[in-house]
Scaffold this active site. Sequence first.
Site, mmCIF file in Angstrom:
data_model
loop_
_atom_site.group_PDB
_atom_site.id
_atom_site.type_symbol
_atom_site.label_atom_id
_atom_site.label_comp_id
_atom_site.label_asym_id
_atom_site.label_seq_id
_atom_site.Cartn_x
_atom_site.Cartn_y
_atom_site.Cartn_z
ATOM 1 N N CYS A 15 -53.943 29.017 -14.071
ATOM 2 C CA CYS A 15 -54.057 27.755 -13.071
ATOM 3 C C CYS A 15 -54.990 26.672 -13.401
ATOM 4 O O CYS A 15 -55.150 25.569 -12.883
ATOM 5 C CB CYS A 15 -54.585 28.478 -11.899
ATOM 6 S SG CYS A 15 -53.401 29.431 -11.034
ATOM 7 N N ASP A 50 -52.091 23.299 2.284
ATOM 8 C CA ASP A 50 -51.924 24.645 2.330
ATOM 9 C C ASP A 50 -51.164 25.459 1.004
ATOM 10 O O ASP A 50 -50.587 24.688 0.347
ATOM 11 C CB ASP A 50 -51.137 25.214 3.607
ATOM 12 C CG ASP A 50 -52.005 24.983 4.720
ATOM 13 O OD1 ASP A 50 -52.622 26.082 5.113
ATOM 14 O OD2 ASP A 50 -52.021 23.910 5.362
ATOM 15 N N ASP A 92 -49.452 32.993 -2.951
ATOM 16 C CA ASP A 92 -49.418 32.011 -2.017
ATOM 17 C C ASP A 92 -48.601 32.585 -0.556
ATOM 18 O O ASP A 92 -49.117 31.737 0.216
ATOM 19 C CB ASP A 92 -48.437 30.719 -2.708
ATOM 20 C CG ASP A 92 -49.350 29.885 -3.582
ATOM 21 O OD1 ASP A 92 -50.717 29.992 -3.383
ATOM 22 O OD2 ASP A 92 -48.598 29.286 -4.548
ATOM 23 N N GLY A 140 -32.735 33.253 -11.475
ATOM 24 C CA GLY A 140 -33.894 31.938 -11.616
ATOM 25 C C GLY A 140 -33.072 31.130 -12.423
ATOM 26 O O GLY A 140 -32.138 30.695 -12.516
ATOM 27 N N SER A 142 -34.065 28.872 -16.515
ATOM 28 C CA SER A 142 -34.710 28.937 -17.913
ATOM 29 C C SER A 142 -34.226 27.694 -18.741
ATOM 30 O O SER A 142 -33.209 27.001 -18.373
ATOM 31 C CB SER A 142 -34.037 30.397 -18.627
ATOM 32 O OG SER A 142 -32.999 30.252 -18.768
ATOM 33 N N ASP A 225 -56.039 31.040 -0.821
ATOM 34 C CA ASP A 225 -56.432 31.928 -2.250
ATOM 35 C C ASP A 225 -57.133 30.903 -3.138
ATOM 36 O O ASP A 225 -57.190 29.664 -3.030
ATOM 37 C CB ASP A 225 -55.217 32.412 -2.669
ATOM 38 C CG ASP A 225 -54.042 31.256 -3.133
ATOM 39 O OD1 ASP A 225 -54.306 30.192 -3.040
ATOM 40 O OD2 ASP A 225 -53.048 31.849 -3.781
#
Length: 331
Positions: A15, A50, A92, A140, A142, A225
């Site tokens: 992060c 948020d 999240d 997903g 890629s 968080d």
Amino acid sequence: MTEFRLTQYGTGGGCSCKIPPNELETLVAGFAGSSGSPAGDLLVGIDHGDDAAVVQMPGDAYAMVATTDFFPPVVDDAYDFGRIAATNALSDVYAVGGEPVMALNLLGWPRGVLPLELAHEVLRGGFAVTQAADCHLAGGHSIDDPHPKYGLAVTGRAHPDHLLRVDAGAPGVPLTLTKPLGVGVLNTRHKATGEVFGEAIDVMTTLNRDAARAAVASGVRCATDVTGFGLLGHLYKLARASGVTAVIDSAAIPYLAGAREAVRDGYVSGGSRRNLDWVAPHCDFGGVPEDECLLLADAQTSGGLLVAGEIPGHPIIGELVPRTESVLIVK
């Protein structure tokens, strides 16, 4: 595969790679608010930063939660990287009081540079976390990318009356932190030296599920968080949105073993320094030493919840008070 150090194949990690908060706020300026779509009412958007978006669907007792998060490797081990990135993405949903329902992989991989077996280990780590969270992982996307990246797009649900928001803080409420700080400086040290910090990996792969459930059950309505903007950055956003001042007791902050030594030895990311520069004009640091301030601004990856309320079993690190000249006060 031990000869490949994943952290050496990206410009940053975890992060700490976030676009700096002041730049990000400029980037998204003007995009807040609801479209008035008949598909549902936007309960939580980007107005205050948020952790996830929340939409109330017509005729549904629950609201839909949506978020996404991905980043370059924060550790060298591919399986652990996958676990950390997935845990961070699910966080999240927990941070707004929700439960994850379904996730999709987001993978960037330098297929001509790093073996696909390593990418498989990353995905295996993500799958292990979603299984532990009782969350479906269904496909997903890629791409062939010069730098490896991984994360999830997550859909969840939350009761609209039990949402955790950053703008719902009130004076007189204690502040609780559910994970120790210090993973940022330890990850920076890991990238530079190869040293492995098992406690940091354990923290980054611990779901915030139980803490979020405890917060909701206790009637808490304000939380976030602690990730790339550090404790100070995320608390500043919470206090600013809630119209209060946050007072931090620096002596009450829990840290991982080795974190103070890592700061002393100079293992501080550029993202952490930018976090401190961002909040400094709005913060009264008193006589708190610079190293302590850097730890408070340390860019966390898959950090804990910062809760405006008391959660049994976790330390109280400060309180919210009526707004003063400073939005943050560190003692």
